[in-house]
Design a protein around this motif. Structure first.
Motif: not given
Length: 166
Positions: A80-84, A161-166
């Motif tokens: 997936g794609t992960w954003n800071t 520290s990343l959060i997954k893009q929806k």
């Protein structure tokens, strides 16, 4: 008499044919055995293959997982794609689920391609970004909430520290 003579000739022809075929068959079998033996000797001396097919398969799978990162189902963990997260820059990681990754920065207008391989048992991911020149091992921590999925990548030199893009 002609019938007897014809029968004797036919029997002699059949026996001669059988003898020739058997001799050829044995000769072909010997040649085939020599070829197989030479191939086995070559594989053992040059490739280290001892005839154990399951060992060869395991070695091939190990090579694909460790060296190329291919066919590694663990790699799907990060797909997936992960954003800071929390304003730590504008880095965006994209993991394709097989072994390719991309590190993107909108601010710096740069893309850096690379490869990765996840080891689920050790909770590590080896990332080799082409511009880095070396493979960096990160420990990873995945955390899911009802609404989001978080990924933390830590190495000796850097933390993302990343959060997954929806």
């Amino acid at each position: 008499m002609k019938r007897t003579l014809f029968a004797v000739v036919a029997i002699l022809a059949a026996v001669t044919s059988m003898t020739l075929l058997c001799a050829c068959s044995e000769n072909l079998q010997d040649t085939g055995n020599k070829i197989v033996s030479n191939a086995k000797d070559y594989l053992q001396s040059e490739a280290g293959f001892d005839g154990n097919v399951s060992k060869l398969k395991n070695d091939a799978v190990s090579y694909l997982n460790e060296e190329l990162g291919l066919n590694n189902n663990d790699n799907q963990l990060l797909q997936g794609t992960w954003n800071t997260d929390k304003g730590e820059g504008d880095w965006q990681w994209t993991f394709d689920g097989t072994n390719k990754c991309l590190l993107h920065s909108k601010k710096e207008k740069s893309d850096a391609e690379g490869t990765y391989s996840v080891d689920k048992a050790k909770k590590t991911v080896d990332i080799a970004i082409n511009s880095w020149g070396e493979t960096v091992t990160f420990t990873y921590n995945l955390r899911k909430t009802l609404s989001d999925e978080y990924l933390e990548l830590k190495s000796d030199a850097q933390t993302y520290s990343l959060i997954k893009q929806k």
